[in-house]
Design a protein around this motif. Structure first.
Motif, PDB file in Angstrom:
ATOM      1  N   MET A   1      45.969  53.940  41.657  1.00 49.87           N
ATOM      2  CA  MET A   1      46.431  54.076  40.282  1.00 49.87           C
ATOM      3  C   MET A   1      47.895  54.510  40.203  1.00 49.87           C
ATOM      4  SD  MET A   1      44.013  53.132  38.113  1.00 49.87           S
ATOM      5  CE  MET A   1      43.622  51.817  39.289  1.00 49.87           C
ATOM      6  N   TYR A   2      48.359  55.324  41.163  1.00 53.90           N
ATOM      7  CA  TYR A   2      49.765  55.745  41.108  1.00 53.90           C
ATOM      8  C   TYR A   2      50.716  54.585  41.397  1.00 53.90           C
ATOM      9  CZ  TYR A   2      50.720  55.855  46.149  1.00 53.90           C
ATOM     10  OH  TYR A   2      50.937  55.516  47.452  1.00 53.90           O
ATOM     11  N   GLN A   3      50.196  53.499  41.975  1.00 51.22           N
ATOM     12  CA  GLN A   3      51.036  52.361  42.331  1.00 51.22           C
ATOM     13  C   GLN A   3      51.162  51.327  41.209  1.00 51.22           C
ATOM     14  OE1 GLN A   3      48.678  51.375  45.836  1.00 51.22           O
ATOM     15  NE2 GLN A   3      50.430  51.885  47.135  1.00 51.22           N
ATOM     16  N   ILE A   4      50.329  51.453  40.180  1.00 52.79           N
ATOM     17  CA  ILE A   4      50.387  50.428  39.132  1.00 52.79           C
ATOM     18  C   ILE A   4      51.361  50.836  38.027  1.00 52.79           C
ATOM     19  CG2 ILE A   4      48.043  49.684  39.683  1.00 52.79           C
ATOM     20  CD1 ILE A   4      47.125  50.848  37.022  1.00 52.79           C
ATOM     21  N   HIS A   5      51.801  49.830  37.284  1.00 53.08           N
ATOM     22  CA  HIS A   5      52.763  50.041  36.205  1.00 53.08           C
ATOM     23  C   HIS A   5      52.032  50.003  34.880  1.00 53.08           C
ATOM     24  CE1 HIS A   5      56.094  49.653  39.010  1.00 53.08           C
ATOM     25  NE2 HIS A   5      55.362  48.720  39.590  1.00 53.08           N
ATOM     26  N   GLY A   6      51.874  51.171  34.284  1.00 50.13           N
ATOM     27  CA  GLY A   6      51.209  51.264  32.989  1.00 50.13           C
ATOM     28  C   GLY A   6      49.711  51.128  33.115  1.00 50.13           C
ATOM     29  N   PRO A   7      49.006  51.382  32.025  1.00 51.78           N
ATOM     30  CA  PRO A   7      47.546  51.311  32.061  1.00 51.78           C
ATOM     31  C   PRO A   7      47.070  49.887  32.337  1.00 51.78           C
ATOM     32  CG  PRO A   7      48.331  51.633  29.813  1.00 51.78           C
ATOM     33  CD  PRO A   7      49.525  51.736  30.705  1.00 51.78           C
ATOM     34  N   PRO A   8      45.863  49.755  32.907  1.00 52.99           N
ATOM     35  CA  PRO A   8      45.337  48.423  33.189  1.00 52.99           C
ATOM     36  C   PRO A   8      45.026  47.662  31.908  1.00 52.99           C
ATOM     37  CG  PRO A   8      43.654  50.078  33.578  1.00 52.99           C
ATOM     38  CD  PRO A   8      44.926  50.811  33.261  1.00 52.99           C
ATOM     39  N   LYS A   9      44.990  46.342  32.052  1.00 57.02           N
ATOM     40  CA  LYS A   9      44.631  45.497  30.906  1.00 57.02           C
ATOM     41  C   LYS A   9      43.860  44.299  31.429  1.00 57.02           C
ATOM     42  CE  LYS A   9      48.923  42.827  30.911  1.00 57.02           C
ATOM     43  NZ  LYS A   9      49.975  42.265  30.089  1.00 57.02           N
ATOM     44  N   LEU A  10      43.097  43.693  30.547  1.00 50.75           N
ATOM     45  CA  LEU A  10      42.395  42.449  30.865  1.00 50.75           C
ATOM     46  C   LEU A  10      43.280  41.292  30.445  1.00 50.75           C
ATOM     47  CD1 LEU A  10      38.706  43.004  29.692  1.00 50.75           C
ATOM     48  CD2 LEU A  10      39.439  42.404  31.995  1.00 50.75           C
ATOM     49  N   ILE A  11      43.468  40.322  31.353  1.00 51.65           N
ATOM     50  CA  ILE A  11      44.218  39.128  30.996  1.00 51.65           C
ATOM     51  C   ILE A  11      43.421  37.900  31.445  1.00 51.65           C
ATOM     52  CG2 ILE A  11      46.455  40.295  31.176  1.00 51.65           C
ATOM     53  CD1 ILE A  11      46.921  38.664  33.776  1.00 51.65           C
ATOM     54  N   SER A  12      43.719  36.773  30.854  1.00 47.42           N
ATOM     55  CA  SER A  12      43.025  35.546  31.231  1.00 47.42           C
ATOM     56  C   SER A  12      43.523  35.059  32.588  1.00 47.42           C
ATOM     57  CB  SER A  12      43.240  34.465  30.175  1.00 47.42           C
ATOM     58  OG  SER A  12      44.572  33.988  30.241  1.00 47.42           O
ATOM     59  N   VAL A  13      42.677  34.308  33.268  1.00 44.29           N
ATOM     60  CA  VAL A  13      43.061  33.708  34.540  1.00 44.29           C
ATOM     61  C   VAL A  13      44.260  32.795  34.328  1.00 44.29           C
ATOM     62  CG1 VAL A  13      42.327  32.115  36.360  1.00 44.29           C
ATOM     63  CG2 VAL A  13      40.798  33.945  35.612  1.00 44.29           C
ATOM     64  N   ASP A  14      44.257  32.034  33.211  1.00 44.60           N
ATOM     65  CA  ASP A  14      45.386  31.147  32.907  1.00 44.60           C
ATOM     66  C   ASP A  14      46.687  31.925  32.793  1.00 44.60           C
ATOM     67  OD1 ASP A  14      43.778  28.915  32.939  1.00 44.60           O
ATOM     68  OD2 ASP A  14      43.671  28.716  30.758  1.00 44.60           O
ATOM     69  N   GLU A  15      46.647  33.053  32.093  1.00 46.99           N
ATOM     70  CA  GLU A  15      47.856  33.883  31.962  1.00 46.99           C
ATOM     71  C   GLU A  15      48.280  34.411  33.324  1.00 46.99           C
ATOM     72  OE1 GLU A  15      49.405  37.967  29.749  1.00 46.99           O
ATOM     73  OE2 GLU A  15      47.488  37.107  29.153  1.00 46.99           O
ATOM     74  N   PHE A  16      47.318  34.873  34.132  1.00 46.95           N
ATOM     75  CA  PHE A  16      47.627  35.388  35.465  1.00 46.95           C
ATOM     76  C   PHE A  16      48.286  34.318  36.326  1.00 46.95           C
ATOM     77  CE2 PHE A  16      46.337  35.899  39.936  1.00 46.95           C
ATOM     78  CZ  PHE A  16      46.950  37.111  40.212  1.00 46.95           C
ATOM     79  N   GLN A  17      47.781  33.103  36.236  1.00 45.10           N
ATOM     80  CA  GLN A  17      48.312  32.014  37.047  1.00 45.10           C
ATOM     81  C   GLN A  17      49.609  31.449  36.488  1.00 45.10           C
ATOM     82  OE1 GLN A  17      44.817  29.451  37.270  1.00 45.10           O
ATOM     83  NE2 GLN A  17      44.410  30.216  39.323  1.00 45.10           N
ATOM     84  N   GLY A  18      50.017  31.941  35.328  1.00 45.56           N
ATOM     85  CA  GLY A  18      51.282  31.512  34.749  1.00 45.56           C
ATOM     86  C   GLY A  18      51.252  30.137  34.123  1.00 45.56           C
TER      87      GLY A  18
END
Length: 197
Positions: free
Chosen positions: A17-34
């Motif tokens: 958790m200390y390595q991530i930027h900001g709180p977690p969020k759910l995103i779509s696979v399409d958004e993740f893949q750009g």
């Protein structure tokens, strides 16, 4: 083996958790893949293993899109504990002992991430057996012992930090060092140590 206790950061999931930027969020696979933003014809980012969530075609990431994933060994062990309770009638419990920097972020990840049998992480653990605080992990185990009445010798603990293993083992807990995250081999070693086949 009556109580199986897991550290969270870099034992159940990565990154810490200390390595991530900001709180977690759910995103779509399409958004993740750009797929929505990509202008050049580069291949899409691959969905990493261990990124299954409660919502199909969604991933948990930080604010910069870095995925938060469950280690295969943790997913396997927690699914096995669920099966042992459900199918074999074992009175085995799973608990957490974590000193994570961001407890609220960790709880959100636990709500969203699922293990290989489809169970959300949050439902793999008894709500009363989640110890998340900056206290020494031996204090976490004293609390778990008070809450459950389970002898330390019937507990096992998985953690990536050797100093946590050293401190908790002094109580009589059987500890397993997982410096590269939880593995199936560590789970099998615990089963063998307790004579569970």
């Amino acid at each position: 083996m009556q109580l199986v206790v897991f550290d969270l950061d870099y034992t159940v999931w990565q990154p810490e958790m200390y390595q991530i930027h900001g709180p977690p969020k759910l995103i779509s696979v399409d958004e993740f893949q750009g797929k929505k933003k990509r202008k050049v014809r580069s291949p899409p980012r691959q969905v990493p293993p261990g990124s299954n969530t409660i919502q199909k075609n969604m991933l948990v990431t930080d604010r910069r899109g870095i995925p938060i994933t469950v280690f295969d060994g943790a997913s396997h062990a927690l699914s096995e504990i669920n099966r042992m309770k459900r199918d074999d009638g074992w009175s085995i419990q799973a608990a957490i002992s974590s000193r994570t920097d961001e407890p609220s972020w960790a709880r959100k990840c636990m709500e969203w991430l699922v293990v290989s049998d489809g169970t959300p992480l949050s439902r793999c653990f008894d709500k009363n057996l989640i110890e998340i605080s900056y206290a020494d992990k031996a204090r976490h185990f004293e609390s778990l012992h008070r809450k459950t009445g389970i002898p330390y010798e019937e507990m096992c603990f998985f953690d990536n930090e050797h100093w946590n293993i050293r401190g908790v083992s002094q109580l009589g807990v059987k500890c397993f060092h997982t410096p590269d995250g939880m593995t199936k081999e560590a789970w099998n070693e615990a089963l063998e140590t307790f004579g569970v086949s």
